[in-house]
Scaffold this motif. Sequence first.
Motif, PDB file in Angstrom:
ATOM      1  N   PRO A 176       5.382   3.036  -1.281  1.00  0.00           N
ATOM      2  CA  PRO A 176       4.213   3.790  -1.907  1.00  0.00           C
ATOM      3  C   PRO A 176       2.961   3.242  -1.204  1.00  0.00           C
ATOM      4  N   PRO A 177       2.022   3.812  -1.414  1.00  0.00           N
ATOM      5  CA  PRO A 177       0.728   3.271  -0.804  1.00  0.00           C
ATOM      6  C   PRO A 177       0.231   1.941  -1.235  1.00  0.00           C
TER       7      PRO A 177
ATOM      8  N   GLY B  11      -3.094   5.252  10.403  1.00  0.00           N
ATOM      9  CA  GLY B  11      -3.875   4.722   9.617  1.00  0.00           C
ATOM     10  C   GLY B  11      -3.318   3.409   8.528  1.00  0.00           C
ATOM     11  N   HIS B  12      -1.988   3.153   8.765  1.00  0.00           N
ATOM     12  CA  HIS B  12      -1.361   2.020   8.157  1.00  0.00           C
ATOM     13  C   HIS B  12      -2.178   0.872   8.790  1.00  0.00           C
ATOM     14  N   LEU B  13      -2.104  -0.014   8.211  1.00  0.00           N
ATOM     15  CA  LEU B  13      -2.927  -1.541   8.657  1.00  0.00           C
ATOM     16  C   LEU B  13      -1.828  -2.575   9.016  1.00  0.00           C
TER      17      LEU B  13
ATOM     18  N   ARG C  55       0.982   0.074   4.093  1.00  0.00           N
ATOM     19  CA  ARG C  55       1.130   1.508   4.145  1.00  0.00           C
ATOM     20  C   ARG C  55      -0.165   1.868   3.845  1.00  0.00           C
ATOM     21  N   ALA C  56      -0.620   3.007   4.225  1.00  0.00           N
ATOM     22  CA  ALA C  56      -1.905   3.602   4.123  1.00  0.00           C
ATOM     23  C   ALA C  56      -2.031   4.299   2.840  1.00  0.00           C
ATOM     24  N   GLY C  57      -3.045   4.066   2.087  1.00  0.00           N
ATOM     25  CA  GLY C  57      -3.228   4.927   0.806  1.00  0.00           C
ATOM     26  C   GLY C  57      -3.740   5.996   0.719  1.00  0.00           C
TER      27      GLY C  57
END
Length: 75
Positions: free
Chosen positions: A28-29, A54-56, A73-75
């Motif tokens: 999940p985001p 876009g993930h950190l 994970r990116a939201g």
Amino acid sequence: MTDTVLDVRGLSCPLPVLRAKKKLDTLPPGATLTVIATDPGTVRDFESLCRQTGHLLLDSREEGETFTFRLQRAG
């Protein structure tokens, strides 16, 4: 706190980053994934993955021949 750990020690490029991307896609985001790898190329690969998706990349460290990455994970 880490939600999931993925151990890809012993795998060579591109498998570590591909398996991490596949695992991140199931989370999940906002969830975090810690990846443990031994391929030195993963440092560059995970930086690229995060730029492209876009993930950190929350942090990374090297201990001997083991590399640990914490991704969100990116939201």
